[in-house]
Enzyme design. Sequence first.
Site, mmCIF file in Angstrom:
data_model
loop_
_atom_site.group_PDB
_atom_site.id
_atom_site.type_symbol
_atom_site.label_atom_id
_atom_site.label_comp_id
_atom_site.label_asym_id
_atom_site.label_seq_id
_atom_site.Cartn_x
_atom_site.Cartn_y
_atom_site.Cartn_z
ATOM 1 N N GLU A 35 -6.122 -7.329 -0.683
ATOM 2 C CA GLU A 35 -6.430 -7.205 0.746
ATOM 3 C C GLU A 35 -7.767 -6.498 0.924
ATOM 4 O O GLU A 35 -8.036 -5.494 0.273
ATOM 5 C CB GLU A 35 -5.326 -6.391 1.427
ATOM 6 C CG GLU A 35 -5.441 -6.373 2.935
ATOM 7 C CD GLU A 35 -4.379 -5.489 3.570
ATOM 8 O OE1 GLU A 35 -3.174 -5.760 3.398
ATOM 9 O OE2 GLU A 35 -4.768 -4.508 4.237
ATOM 10 N N GLU A 66 0.825 -1.208 0.000
ATOM 11 C CA GLU A 66 0.000 0.000 0.000
ATOM 12 C C GLU A 66 0.857 1.254 0.000
ATOM 13 O O GLU A 66 1.150 1.821 1.060
ATOM 14 C CB GLU A 66 -0.924 0.012 1.226
ATOM 15 C CG GLU A 66 -2.027 -1.008 1.167
ATOM 16 C CD GLU A 66 -3.038 -0.857 2.307
ATOM 17 O OE1 GLU A 66 -2.845 -0.012 3.204
ATOM 18 O OE2 GLU A 66 -4.039 -1.603 2.287
HETATM 19 C C1 IDC Z 1 -2.834 -3.730 10.531
HETATM 20 C C2 IDC Z 1 -3.011 -4.912 11.478
HETATM 21 C C3 IDC Z 1 -2.703 -4.479 12.886
HETATM 22 C C4 IDC Z 1 -1.329 -3.856 12.928
HETATM 23 C C5 IDC Z 1 -1.208 -2.724 11.907
HETATM 24 C C6 IDC Z 1 0.220 -2.183 11.830
HETATM 25 O O1 IDC Z 1 -4.331 -5.408 11.349
HETATM 26 O O2 IDC Z 1 -2.773 -5.593 13.765
HETATM 27 O O3 IDC Z 1 -1.095 -3.333 14.226
HETATM 28 O O4 IDC Z 1 -1.543 -3.210 10.618
HETATM 29 O O5 IDC Z 1 0.231 -0.923 11.271
HETATM 30 C C7 IDC Z 1 -3.971 -2.108 5.836
HETATM 31 C C8 IDC Z 1 -2.628 -2.702 5.873
HETATM 32 C C9 IDC Z 1 -2.490 -3.729 6.975
HETATM 33 C C10 IDC Z 1 -3.229 -3.251 8.228
HETATM 34 C C11 IDC Z 1 -4.723 -3.199 7.888
HETATM 35 C C12 IDC Z 1 -5.600 -2.788 9.061
HETATM 36 O O6 IDC Z 1 -2.240 -3.270 4.640
HETATM 37 O O7 IDC Z 1 -1.127 -3.906 7.254
HETATM 38 O O8 IDC Z 1 -3.025 -4.211 9.229
HETATM 39 N N1 IDC Z 1 -4.909 -2.275 6.774
HETATM 40 O O9 IDC Z 1 -5.251 -1.524 9.509
HETATM 41 N N2 IDC Z 1 -4.455 -1.311 4.915
HETATM 42 C C13 IDC Z 1 -5.686 -0.919 5.259
HETATM 43 C C14 IDC Z 1 -5.997 -1.536 6.450
#
Ligand code: IDC
Length: 350
Positions: A268, A181
């Site tokens: 995702e 992302e």
């Molecule tokens: C989130 C995980 C969370 C972690 C965080 C780290 O769910 O446990 O603490 O990242 O920054 C994304 C990202 C993905 C995110 C997820 C939810 O690709 O890494 O995971 N998210 O926030 N993009 C949109 C949402």
Amino acid sequence: MRGRKKRGFMLFVYLMMITGMSLAGFPLSRAWAEPADTAVVTPLSEHGALRVEQGALVDGKGEKFQLRGMSTHGLTWFPEYVCEETFRTLRDDWKTNCVRLAMYTEEYGGYCSGGNKDELKALVRKGVDTATELGMYVIIDWHILNDGDPNIHKTEAMEFFGEISALYKDQGNVIYEICNEPNGTADWECIKRYANEVIPVIRQNDSDAVIIVGTPTWSQEIDKAAEAPLEFDNVLYALHFYAATHTDWLRERLRGCAQKGLPVFVSEFGMCDANGNGNNDFVQAEQWLGLLDEYKIGYCCWNLANKAEASSVLQPSSQKLSGWTEEDLSESGKWISGYFRQRSLEENGV
Ligand code: IDC
């Protein structure tokens, strides 16, 4: 065995099969006459190597093909789910055909921020090899997030993808996602610069590998890619959504791009808020997946872990790696496993 020799042998085997005789003159066992184990029909054995054709991912027969699966959480944080029993449950019970291996580059002792590179690569290899043994497709995700511009770790990305694609150059089930992302200042021009350097590294080893490229603003601006696509073939552009946050407006964008013939992949998504937590919105999620199914666009759900957050599909109390029952599943886990099964039932009757 080649040419005449091979044809002669095949004729001999064929004659034995139609006469039901073995070399020793005994009737052939079922194991000889028919495939020994019907379970050997796997997503990969059925669909073969994938490619992108006229804006869509197609299988070995040239038919539109949807990848459906789970994304791991960060490999460093939840390595235990990268194993045979977990992937087998995802294939046989959840009826998915692919697994995404999310390797953070910065967060969580990521690959480029002090993480143990050798251990992480070993986990990626374990994930790919396990998926391969089970005949599943597997996505190797270079999970940039905090590091909004993929160019920040471009050199490491080139080394990593060079090394890993050399290992899997002959396999049709391995898909490379080169930047999860991009965000912040990373506009489409920035991402293109990165992709134009990283893709050739992979293609040098594996000339027809399918490659997923992230788009600006946390992989939401697929319209920018549609205006100025990359010049490589076999590329999919990533669109990510979280159903409680991203609604009609992003679906409209997807419709527009799909109608223009942009090959899109949802590497995702979540049913909850974009922060990975909060409430699930299953009404929106249903609309999203319905649209993706209509356009035959594939998707991977975030995330396969038992973290205490809405997007994790397992309950924090569940320690099981496979064979989960309703008690092991979070609300999102119950919903998405049900959705996967329902789609499989509708499409394959099982
Ligand atoms: C989130 C995980 C969370 C972690 C965080 C780290 O769910 O446990 O603490 O990242 O920054 C994304 C990202 C993905 C995110 C997820 C939810 O690709 O890494 O995971 N998210 O926030 N993009 C949109 C949402």
